[in-house]
Design a protein around this motif. Sequence first.
Motif, PDB file in Angstrom:
ATOM      1  N   GLU A   1       0.836  -1.181   0.000  1.00 48.44           N
ATOM      2  CA  GLU A   1       0.000   0.000   0.000  1.00 48.44           C
ATOM      3  C   GLU A   1       0.880   1.243   0.000  1.00 48.44           C
ATOM      4  O   GLU A   1       2.056   1.197   0.368  1.00 48.44           O
ATOM      5  CB  GLU A   1      -0.899   0.003   1.241  1.00 48.44           C
ATOM      6  CG  GLU A   1      -1.870  -1.158   1.262  1.00 48.44           C
ATOM      7  CD  GLU A   1      -2.718  -1.140   2.515  1.00 48.44           C
ATOM      8  OE1 GLU A   1      -2.431  -0.321   3.407  1.00 48.44           O
ATOM      9  OE2 GLU A   1      -3.652  -1.946   2.603  1.00 48.44           O
ATOM     10  N   PRO A   2       0.340   2.377  -0.418  1.00 49.61           N
ATOM     11  CA  PRO A   2       1.115   3.609  -0.385  1.00 49.61           C
ATOM     12  C   PRO A   2       1.568   3.933   1.032  1.00 49.61           C
ATOM     13  O   PRO A   2       0.893   3.631   2.005  1.00 49.61           O
ATOM     14  CB  PRO A   2       0.121   4.671  -0.888  1.00 49.61           C
ATOM     15  CG  PRO A   2      -0.907   3.901  -1.658  1.00 49.61           C
ATOM     16  CD  PRO A   2      -0.988   2.563  -0.991  1.00 49.61           C
TER      17      PRO A   2
ATOM     18  N   TYR B   1      -2.029  14.803 -11.282  1.00 51.52           N
ATOM     19  CA  TYR B   1      -2.084  13.454 -10.728  1.00 51.52           C
ATOM     20  C   TYR B   1      -3.534  13.168 -10.374  1.00 51.52           C
ATOM     21  O   TYR B   1      -4.173  13.935  -9.644  1.00 51.52           O
ATOM     22  CB  TYR B   1      -1.187  13.351  -9.490  1.00 51.52           C
ATOM     23  CG  TYR B   1      -1.134  11.980  -8.879  1.00 51.52           C
ATOM     24  CD1 TYR B   1      -0.369  10.975  -9.457  1.00 51.52           C
ATOM     25  CD2 TYR B   1      -1.833  11.690  -7.710  1.00 51.52           C
ATOM     26  CE1 TYR B   1      -0.298   9.713  -8.898  1.00 51.52           C
ATOM     27  CE2 TYR B   1      -1.774  10.435  -7.137  1.00 51.52           C
ATOM     28  CZ  TYR B   1      -1.001   9.447  -7.734  1.00 51.52           C
ATOM     29  OH  TYR B   1      -0.951   8.204  -7.169  1.00 51.52           O
TER      30      TYR B   1
ATOM     31  N   ILE C   1      -6.668  10.797  -8.905  1.00 51.98           N
ATOM     32  CA  ILE C   1      -7.069   9.719  -7.997  1.00 51.98           C
ATOM     33  C   ILE C   1      -8.566   9.480  -8.151  1.00 51.98           C
ATOM     34  O   ILE C   1      -9.361  10.391  -7.957  1.00 51.98           O
ATOM     35  CB  ILE C   1      -6.760  10.075  -6.529  1.00 51.98           C
ATOM     36  CG1 ILE C   1      -5.274  10.400  -6.355  1.00 51.98           C
ATOM     37  CG2 ILE C   1      -7.183   8.941  -5.600  1.00 51.98           C
ATOM     38  CD1 ILE C   1      -4.947  10.952  -4.971  1.00 51.98           C
TER      39      ILE C   1
ATOM     40  N   ARG D   1     -11.415  -1.166 -10.854  1.00 55.66           N
ATOM     41  CA  ARG D   1     -10.098  -0.530 -10.790  1.00 55.66           C
ATOM     42  C   ARG D   1      -9.438  -0.515 -12.165  1.00 55.66           C
ATOM     43  O   ARG D   1      -8.888   0.509 -12.591  1.00 55.66           O
ATOM     44  CB  ARG D   1      -9.212  -1.272  -9.791  1.00 55.66           C
ATOM     45  CG  ARG D   1      -7.777  -0.765  -9.782  1.00 55.66           C
ATOM     46  CD  ARG D   1      -6.872  -1.559  -8.848  1.00 55.66           C
ATOM     47  NE  ARG D   1      -5.487  -1.144  -8.996  1.00 55.66           N
ATOM     48  CZ  ARG D   1      -4.963  -0.090  -8.407  1.00 55.66           C
ATOM     49  NH1 ARG D   1      -5.709   0.656  -7.620  1.00 55.66           N
ATOM     50  NH2 ARG D   1      -3.701   0.234  -8.595  1.00 55.66           N
TER      51      ARG D   1
ATOM     52  N   ILE E   1      -8.139   2.842 -14.285  1.00 60.80           N
ATOM     53  CA  ILE E   1      -6.742   3.039 -14.701  1.00 60.80           C
ATOM     54  C   ILE E   1      -6.661   3.177 -16.218  1.00 60.80           C
ATOM     55  O   ILE E   1      -5.931   4.029 -16.746  1.00 60.80           O
ATOM     56  CB  ILE E   1      -5.858   1.880 -14.207  1.00 60.80           C
ATOM     57  CG1 ILE E   1      -5.889   1.807 -12.663  1.00 60.80           C
ATOM     58  CG2 ILE E   1      -4.432   2.046 -14.704  1.00 60.80           C
ATOM     59  CD1 ILE E   1      -5.431   3.061 -11.959  1.00 60.80           C
TER      60      ILE E   1
ATOM     61  N   ASP F   1      -4.492   7.676 -12.204  1.00 64.21           N
ATOM     62  CA  ASP F   1      -3.215   7.141 -11.722  1.00 64.21           C
ATOM     63  C   ASP F   1      -3.401   6.181 -10.560  1.00 64.21           C
ATOM     64  O   ASP F   1      -2.569   5.298 -10.340  1.00 64.21           O
ATOM     65  CB  ASP F   1      -2.303   8.298 -11.286  1.00 64.21           C
ATOM     66  CG  ASP F   1      -1.954   9.215 -12.444  1.00 64.21           C
ATOM     67  OD1 ASP F   1      -1.251   8.770 -13.359  1.00 64.21           O
ATOM     68  OD2 ASP F   1      -2.417  10.377 -12.433  1.00 64.21           O
ATOM     69  N   GLU F   2      -4.484   6.369  -9.788  1.00 64.99           N
ATOM     70  CA  GLU F   2      -4.725   5.532  -8.614  1.00 64.99           C
ATOM     71  C   GLU F   2      -6.225   5.371  -8.427  1.00 64.99           C
ATOM     72  O   GLU F   2      -7.016   6.212  -8.867  1.00 64.99           O
ATOM     73  CB  GLU F   2      -4.090   6.153  -7.371  1.00 64.99           C
ATOM     74  CG  GLU F   2      -4.143   5.293  -6.120  1.00 64.99           C
ATOM     75  CD  GLU F   2      -3.519   3.929  -6.316  1.00 64.99           C
ATOM     76  OE1 GLU F   2      -4.301   2.965  -6.458  1.00 64.99           O
ATOM     77  OE2 GLU F   2      -2.278   3.834  -6.345  1.00 64.99           O
ATOM     78  N   TYR F   3      -6.613   4.251  -7.792  1.00 64.50           N
ATOM     79  CA  TYR F   3      -8.032   3.953  -7.564  1.00 64.50           C
ATOM     80  C   TYR F   3      -8.205   3.569  -6.098  1.00 64.50           C
ATOM     81  O   TYR F   3      -7.574   2.624  -5.621  1.00 64.50           O
ATOM     82  CB  TYR F   3      -8.477   2.803  -8.468  1.00 64.50           C
ATOM     83  CG  TYR F   3      -9.962   2.479  -8.414  1.00 64.50           C
ATOM     84  CD1 TYR F   3     -10.863   3.134  -9.242  1.00 64.50           C
ATOM     85  CD2 TYR F   3     -10.454   1.510  -7.543  1.00 64.50           C
ATOM     86  CE1 TYR F   3     -12.221   2.836  -9.217  1.00 64.50           C
ATOM     87  CE2 TYR F   3     -11.807   1.210  -7.499  1.00 64.50           C
ATOM     88  CZ  TYR F   3     -12.682   1.864  -8.340  1.00 64.50           C
ATOM     89  OH  TYR F   3     -14.025   1.565  -8.308  1.00 64.50           O
ATOM     90  N   LEU F   4      -9.056   4.293  -5.377  1.00 65.28           N
ATOM     91  CA  LEU F   4      -9.293   4.032  -3.964  1.00 65.28           C
ATOM     92  C   LEU F   4     -10.765   3.712  -3.743  1.00 65.28           C
ATOM     93  O   LEU F   4     -11.644   4.314  -4.361  1.00 65.28           O
ATOM     94  CB  LEU F   4      -8.909   5.243  -3.123  1.00 65.28           C
ATOM     95  CG  LEU F   4      -7.453   5.723  -3.228  1.00 65.28           C
ATOM     96  CD1 LEU F   4      -7.241   6.960  -2.378  1.00 65.28           C
ATOM     97  CD2 LEU F   4      -6.479   4.623  -2.831  1.00 65.28           C
TER      98      LEU F   4
ATOM     99  N   THR G   1      -3.999   7.650   3.527  1.00 62.69           N
ATOM    100  CA  THR G   1      -3.677   7.100   2.209  1.00 62.69           C
ATOM    101  C   THR G   1      -3.689   8.195   1.148  1.00 62.69           C
ATOM    102  O   THR G   1      -2.785   8.275   0.306  1.00 62.69           O
ATOM    103  CB  THR G   1      -4.690   6.000   1.826  1.00 62.69           C
ATOM    104  OG1 THR G   1      -4.650   4.965   2.810  1.00 62.69           O
ATOM    105  CG2 THR G   1      -4.363   5.410   0.467  1.00 62.69           C
TER     106      THR G   1
ATOM    107  N   LEU H   1      -0.405   9.595  -0.984  1.00 61.28           N
ATOM    108  CA  LEU H   1      -0.313   9.646  -2.448  1.00 61.28           C
ATOM    109  C   LEU H   1       0.050  11.051  -2.919  1.00 61.28           C
ATOM    110  O   LEU H   1       0.854  11.223  -3.857  1.00 61.28           O
ATOM    111  CB  LEU H   1      -1.642   9.213  -3.057  1.00 61.28           C
ATOM    112  CG  LEU H   1      -2.011   7.729  -2.924  1.00 61.28           C
ATOM    113  CD1 LEU H   1      -3.449   7.494  -3.382  1.00 61.28           C
ATOM    114  CD2 LEU H   1      -1.056   6.867  -3.736  1.00 61.28           C
TER     115      LEU H   1
END
Length: 438
Positions: free
Chosen positions: A308-309, A394, A396, A407, A411, A416-419, A427, A431
């Motif tokens: 995880e980040p 960036y 999210i 997810r 992408i 760039d990221e999926y939460l 978190t 990021l």
Amino acid sequence: MKNESNPGLQDDVRVRQAIDSVVQAVRGGGSGSEEIQSLLVLVSQLREANQNLVLAAVKAQVQRETAEARNRQQNEFLAMLAHELRNPIAPIGNAASLLEKITAAHPLLPKIQGVISRQVSHMARLIDDLLDASRITSGKVSLEKSSIAVNEVLNRALEVVRATIDQRRQQLMAEPLDTEVMVEGDLIRLSQALSNILVNASKFTPEAGEVSVSMKQQGDAIHILVRDNGIGIEPELLPHVFELFRQGPRTLARSEGGLGIGLSVAKALVEMHGGRINVHSMGRNLGSEFTIVLPVAQSGPPGTAGAEPAPLTASSACRRILLIEDNPDTGATLQLLLELSGHQVTVALDGLSGVSLAKDGSYDVVICDIGLPGLNGYGVITQIRQHLERRQPYAIAVSGYGQPEDRARAINAGFDEYLVKPVKTETVLGLIAAQDAV
């Protein structure tokens, strides 16, 4: 030689034999009427039998398609249910994080904040277990395997169960391995399996009771033993404890909680890693013992799959953030949390407004919900990426849907990221802070 396994071939043989009987009767000077009548009866019987076979095949096909349709409907319903439940959880979790920052304002605030945070985590865990049970039964769970240290699996699981143990004032004793031993597996999923066992042990152990977890290597296998001095398991229930939705006797208060899913999910995940889970109990009020057995990895350095980040809490630079979220409570609470961390935040309540704001190109980070009115998150990020050719923010994605395909779609669309909601503030901040080094 007769082919006993082919009914169609046997029927062909019976028809040829009947025809031969008719031909021989006619050649012998007879009318062959009796033989012809027998042949007609046989043909009629075979036609009826063939119709029955066709009907049976059609019925079986309809049953299969009906079962598959019900399975799809169930998965779609559970995914939608999770989405709808996660949406209100998100602002509650954000509000709890905000309370944590002002606990000095009143002596009762730390206690109130702790209650809210624990219950939000509990609710999120129930939702995840429900979805995992559905995905496992439909074969949709995939593992991101690498060579991982068993002690790291234990540490991750202890982090999850610590709040539950503390709330019940129980004593938790953990004995990690003295040496680094590796297993081939998915760190997140193995930690989930062990934490499910530990949460179950805590749940059925009285307040101030004891829960212990120890590990030892036996040959080419690692044995993880979880013991408790709780209510134990009745002999008649023991063979069924890992069955989905199976639960032991409950009081009317249902103080133990749970859906009867955690142990089933744990068993399935361990078996997906080539391991097994055993359970033992001497009976009522005599505690329980769960043993997870996993094969030792043959070779290879520790991996990073499923990492995880980093949970950074602040960025060294102030970032301009565009938050696109149609739930006013979620947007307002997350905006406050980000601003308290030193960032500048602009909020848009729908996709089209978000794209319009993003086109000036001055934002460092875009945090975007997927389920937006008018233009969804996929459309938002597609238009942002197409319009801003030189300075790309960036991005999210945030959503109540947590399936792997959700997810992947995000992408592929350009995020760039999926939460998955409820999102931990640490978190998100981690990021954002990670972009300082980019």
